[in-house]
Design an enzyme around this catalytic site. Structure first.
Site, PDB file in Angstrom:
ATOM      1  N   ARG A 120      60.305  19.172 120.636  1.00 27.15           N
ATOM      2  CA  ARG A 120      59.868  19.574 121.659  1.00 27.15           C
ATOM      3  C   ARG A 120      60.957  19.551 122.962  1.00 27.15           C
ATOM      4  O   ARG A 120      60.942  20.685 123.632  1.00 27.15           O
ATOM      5  CB  ARG A 120      58.710  18.865 122.219  1.00 27.15           C
ATOM      6  CG  ARG A 120      57.313  18.998 121.310  1.00 27.15           C
ATOM      7  CD  ARG A 120      56.053  18.112 121.484  1.00 27.15           C
ATOM      8  NE  ARG A 120      55.004  18.356 120.682  1.00 27.15           N
ATOM      9  CZ  ARG A 120      54.830  18.331 119.521  1.00 27.15           C
ATOM     10  NH1 ARG A 120      55.709  17.740 118.746  1.00 27.15           N
ATOM     11  NH2 ARG A 120      53.740  18.387 118.866  1.00 27.15           N
TER      12      ARG A 120
ATOM     13  N   GLN B 113      50.068  22.250 115.444  1.00 19.57           N
ATOM     14  CA  GLN B 113      51.301  22.752 115.549  1.00 19.57           C
ATOM     15  C   GLN B 113      51.254  24.204 116.069  1.00 19.57           C
ATOM     16  O   GLN B 113      52.231  24.662 116.665  1.00 19.57           O
ATOM     17  CB  GLN B 113      52.402  22.541 114.404  1.00 19.57           C
ATOM     18  CG  GLN B 113      52.489  21.170 113.944  1.00 19.57           C
ATOM     19  CD  GLN B 113      53.190  20.691 112.785  1.00 19.57           C
ATOM     20  OE1 GLN B 113      53.112  21.783 111.902  1.00 19.57           O
ATOM     21  NE2 GLN B 113      53.747  19.703 112.296  1.00 19.57           N
TER      22      GLN B 113
ATOM     23  N   SER C 114      44.254  16.655 115.574  1.00 21.90           N
ATOM     24  CA  SER C 114      45.548  15.999 116.023  1.00 21.90           C
ATOM     25  C   SER C 114      45.881  16.515 117.429  1.00 21.90           C
ATOM     26  O   SER C 114      46.899  16.896 117.921  1.00 21.90           O
ATOM     27  CB  SER C 114      46.864  16.544 115.088  1.00 21.90           C
ATOM     28  OG  SER C 114      46.483  16.212 113.700  1.00 21.90           O
TER      29      SER C 114
ATOM     30  N   ASP D  91      49.531  11.072 109.906  1.00 22.37           N
ATOM     31  CA  ASP D  91      50.544  10.645 109.523  1.00 22.37           C
ATOM     32  C   ASP D  91      50.504   9.277 109.451  1.00 22.37           C
ATOM     33  O   ASP D  91      51.365   8.738 108.685  1.00 22.37           O
ATOM     34  CB  ASP D  91      51.887  11.026 110.534  1.00 22.37           C
ATOM     35  CG  ASP D  91      52.195  12.521 110.312  1.00 22.37           C
ATOM     36  OD1 ASP D  91      51.628  13.164 109.156  1.00 22.37           O
ATOM     37  OD2 ASP D  91      52.928  12.900 111.153  1.00 22.37           O
TER      38      ASP D  91
ATOM     39  N   ARG E 192      49.089  14.335 100.100  1.00 20.09           N
ATOM     40  CA  ARG E 192      49.156  12.765 100.227  1.00 20.09           C
ATOM     41  C   ARG E 192      48.095  12.135  99.668  1.00 20.09           C
ATOM     42  O   ARG E 192      48.298  10.773  99.568  1.00 20.09           O
ATOM     43  CB  ARG E 192      49.387  12.647 101.747  1.00 20.09           C
ATOM     44  CG  ARG E 192      50.924  12.813 102.347  1.00 20.09           C
ATOM     45  CD  ARG E 192      51.208  12.376 103.563  1.00 20.09           C
ATOM     46  NE  ARG E 192      52.500  12.586 103.992  1.00 20.09           N
ATOM     47  CZ  ARG E 192      52.904  12.919 105.222  1.00 20.09           C
ATOM     48  NH1 ARG E 192      52.415  12.930 106.287  1.00 20.09           N
ATOM     49  NH2 ARG E 192      54.231  13.237 105.374  1.00 20.09           N
TER      50      ARG E 192
END
Length: 420
Positions: free
Chosen positions: A24, A160, A186, A302, A333
């Protein structure tokens, strides 16, 4: 590279800078009015991918003496090729930014990146006149100039997309709105973006269903800024200390002052019974008797790989909820966690949106992390906390976010044996 790891960990480690913050800051600096030095003591593949892509858009970014030196975009480069590597953040942030610059860019990437979803951002950009090649394939061409307007996104896919638009739309020079539908996933990562924008002089107003970006704004940089330590990286050592046999201190980490969502690892581990203390020199996780619990992972995807290692050490059963998005990361994952734990004797199972791990004793094993940096690091922490030996295939994939991970593992007393 193949790395065999084992041993008890303890001591102090300096965690690398946050790549989430670095992405960022580099983008905002490249869009600003004057050069800026972004202090970042270590880099990784994802950060460097963002820097290289910004250079392809017309910025001049170099790295030396522990810092990125950023000369902003003056005249956007037309038709440049932006190699995002395996970085989803780089692609999803810079796709709308490149369009806002009118750069007519070409995006390429490696690994699973071409497969990772771009919808609904893709559809919303095309609805506003941007011409792009077929979704789900690379090279991805992006032509046209992103206009001001109202942009509507399903917030439940990826934060995102929202962050990318938040950084891109001030370039329009006019009033813009982002309308969000569905549950925001998120959310802390959006806060990181808002904080970065504020530091570079961009005002964003919250509305009842999203954000309003007033027109007439420009990015203004300070001469020098510093990227804070990475809580996503610190999480591995927090788990290693709490579930292991020696205390581990992450130096320089600011638990109270950080806006990174992954600082929540401290709260989750404390809920599991971990003793974690803060002091001027950093934050320390002490060996603890952990207990299983239920963890909502919607805002901390994450952290799930390494928290599954804490769950493997804990007594009882841990249930991770809202994990479906983990299937579209650098690896699937959820499957990667099962492939790590189950062959080594830890009971674990999954549904579409949950992961369940029952604590137990792991055996020695060999693990293929499927080119996923967080899975490789989690396997190393599993070995250290379970007192086992794990051979990790493709261990160099940790360079995506934490190139010095195995050096730090060794500095804390772990044993590593590398093979080509």
């Amino acid at each position: 590279m193949i790395t065999r790891v084992q041993g008890t960990l303890s001591g102090t480690v300096v965690v690398p800078p946050s790549k989430s913050v670095a992405h960022r800051m580099l983008i905002c600096a490249a869009l600003s009015d004057r050069p800026c030095t972004v202090r970042c003591s270590q880099t990784n593949r994802d950060m460097d991918a963002t820097a290289a892509c910004l250079n392809a858009l017309g910025a001049q970014i170099t790295y030396s003496d522990g810092a990125y030196h950023v000369t902003p975009v003056a005249t956007p480069t037309k038709g440049g090729t932006l190699d995002c590597g395996e970085s989803g953040s780089t692609l999803r942030f810079l796709l709308p930014v490149a369009a806002a610059l009118g750069a007519d860019a070409i995006f390429i990437g490696q690994g699973r990146l071409p497969e990772r979803p771009l919808s609904p951002l893709y559809e919303e950009m095309t609805a506003h006149g941007i011409q792009m090649s077929a979704n789900g394939h690379m090279p991805l061409t992006c032509q046209g100039k992103l206009p001001a307007g109202i942009y509507t996104l399903d917030a439940g896919v990826s934060s995102q997309f929202i962050s990318g638009l938040l950084m891109a739309l001030p370039l329009s020079g006019q009033d813009c709105s982002i309308v969000l539908t569905g549950h925001i996933e998120s959310a802390p990562y959006i806060e990181l973006t808002l904080n970065a924008l504020s530091r570079f002089g961009i005002e964003v107003k919250r509305t009842g269903n999203g954000f309003f970006i007033p027109g007439g704004q420009k990015y203004h940089s300070q001469p020098e800024m510093t990227v804070e330590g990475d809580w996503s990286g610190a999480a591995f050592w927090m788990v290693a200390g709490a579930a292991g046999k020696g205390s581990i201190t992450c130096a320089g980490m600011d638990y109270e002052g950080s806006s990174q969502g992954d600082r929540t690892v401290v709260d989750v581990l404390r809920r599991m019974g971990a003793e974690i203390t803060t002091a001027a020199e950093g934050i320390t996780a002490h060996p603890s008797s952990l207990k299983g619990c239920t963890i909502d992972c919607a805002d901390i995807p994450d952290l799930v790989p390494v928290l599954s290692v804490a769950a493997a050490h804990a007594s009882g059963t841990t249930v991770f909820e809202n994990v479906r998005r983990l299937r579209i990361k650098e690896s699937d994952r959820i499957q990667s966690i099962l492939d790590m734990l189950c062959p080594m004797g830890i009971s674990a199972s999954a549904t579409e949106n949950t992961l369940t791990v029952t604590g137990g004793t792991a055996s020695d094993g060999t693990y293929n992390p499927s080119q996923d940096h967080r899975m490789a690091m989690s396997a190393a922490v599993l070995a250290a906390t379970q007192g086992t030996s794990v051979t990790i295939l493709d261990s160099e994939c940790t360079a995506k976010s934490y190139p010095a991970f195995f050096q730090d593992f060794s500095s804390l007393g772990g044993l590593t044996e590398e093979k080509q």
